[in-house]
Write an enzyme that holds these catalytic residues in place. Structure first.
Site, PDB file in Angstrom:
ATOM      1  N   HIS A  99       0.855  -1.188   0.000  1.00  0.00           N
ATOM      2  CA  HIS A  99       0.000   0.000   0.000  1.00  0.00           C
ATOM      3  C   HIS A  99       0.890   1.237   0.000  1.00  0.00           C
ATOM      4  O   HIS A  99       1.925   1.274   0.661  1.00  0.00           O
ATOM      5  CB  HIS A  99      -0.898   0.010   1.242  1.00  0.00           C
ATOM      6  CG  HIS A  99      -1.700   1.265   1.395  1.00  0.00           C
ATOM      7  ND1 HIS A  99      -2.693   1.629   0.510  1.00  0.00           N
ATOM      8  CD2 HIS A  99      -1.640   2.261   2.326  1.00  0.00           C
ATOM      9  CE1 HIS A  99      -3.219   2.784   0.883  1.00  0.00           C
ATOM     10  NE2 HIS A  99      -2.597   3.184   1.986  1.00  0.00           N
ATOM     11  N   CYS A 152      -4.458   2.750  -4.894  1.00  0.00           N
ATOM     12  CA  CYS A 152      -3.636   3.650  -4.076  1.00  0.00           C
ATOM     13  C   CYS A 152      -2.374   4.111  -4.785  1.00  0.00           C
ATOM     14  O   CYS A 152      -2.015   5.293  -4.735  1.00  0.00           O
ATOM     15  CB  CYS A 152      -3.290   2.985  -2.742  1.00  0.00           C
ATOM     16  SG  CYS A 152      -2.271   1.483  -2.882  1.00  0.00           S
TER      17      CYS A 152
END
Length: 302
Positions: free
Chosen positions: A61, A175
């Site tokens: 992430h 993301c």
């Protein structure tokens, strides 16, 4: 990836196990003469729960951090799913509803502070550039536009083959793509990035040329294609949340049968359905370098 005129309200049916952006705050207006450090942040997905487990698979992430030199305050900005990854990747088959029901919005989250331990322990926290307060304020206006018009999370990248020069049928919207867009905006405003290697995770499906099927109304509406509608619902059934070990393996066999043995995948993208004639190696998780950007303006001399 299509941009939309506005962000629709989310349906109360869509529920997240973990609250989206629980400590979120407004983006502050910085003094123009401020000098702001920009940090690259990366950690394994669900690191707060599973530690480095997904890091071993390079499922990461991404976020970006800021530090104001005038105030000494730190900030974190990221973009992720409102209702967790599973809801963005596959729909719910709700009783009494013909069409699959999607909880697939994504959005930006901004909050004060940088959790150093979270990013450093199993990931990355590194300075990538320095900008002025004026540049930060311009970036903040762009983030508002980006967040209001780019509203749907898309897990999959779809390519014709593993070759780096192969055709990309569909690009993901998650993301890392937000962070790359943010870096590019800063570069265009004059930020000069350090020469360091930066890698990002992509989950890629491999497919022949996709076949357009239609939207929710044309497939599932009163004048829709009942055979196609049933095939799409049937495809998504095994991807529902699993409750027992036995059900998991039964559903996993069904997924392998359809995706690998029968080369089938139904993709929902920009509110439309596509059929993907799947090809070997079918799916791959890659962690590839994407260089930090070079802007279109001269440096502000920060």
């Amino acid at each position: 990836h299509r941009r939309f005129d506005y962000r629709p309200k989310t349906d109360p049916y869509c529920q997240a196990r973990y609250t989206f952006c629980p400590t979120g705050s407004a983006v502050p207006v910085m003094k123009e003469e401020d000098v702001i450090e920009v940090y690259r942040l990366q950690a394994p997905v669900w690191e707060f729960k599973y530690g480095d487990l997904l890091g071993h698979l390079k499922i990461m992430h991404d976020a970006v951090g800021f530090r104001s030199s005038l105030t000494g305050k730190n900030y974190t900005m990221e973009w992720y799913e409102l209702f967790q990854l599973g809801n963005c990747t596959f729909p719910h088959l709700r009783p009494g509803m013909d069409a699959p029901f999607w909880c697939n919005q994504g959005a930006a989250c901004f909050y004060e502070g940088i959790d150093d331990a979270h990013w450093k322990e199993n990931g990355t926290l590194v300075l990538v550039t320095t900008i002025s307060g004026a540049m930060f304020n311009e970036m903040a206006q762009w983030v508002k536009y980006d967040n209001e018009t780019g509203i749907y999370y898309e897990t999959w990248t779809v390519q014709a083959s593993p070759d780096k020069k192969s055709t990309v049928w569909f690009d993901s919207y998650e993301c890392s793509k937000f962070i790359l867009r943010t870096y590019q905006k800063l570069a265009d405003l004059g930020a000069v990035f350090k020469k360091i290697q930066t890698n990002y995770t992509s989950i890629i499906l491999f497919s022949g040329e996709p076949i357009y099927l239609g939207n929710e109304t044309s497939i599932f509406g009163p004048q829709g294609n009942k055979t196609l509608a049933a095939a799409i619902r049937d495809f998504y059934k095994p991807f529902k949340p699993h409750q027992t070990v036995r059900e998991f393996f039964v559903d996993l066999f069904k997924i392998i049968d359809r995706v690998i043995l029968n080369h089938q995948f139904f993709l929902f993208y920009n509110l439309e359905y596509w059929f993907l004639p799947m090809k070997f190696p079918y799916l791959k998780i890659v962690y590839e370098e994407v260089p930090l950007p070079v802007g279109s303006k001269a440096s502000f001399g920060v």
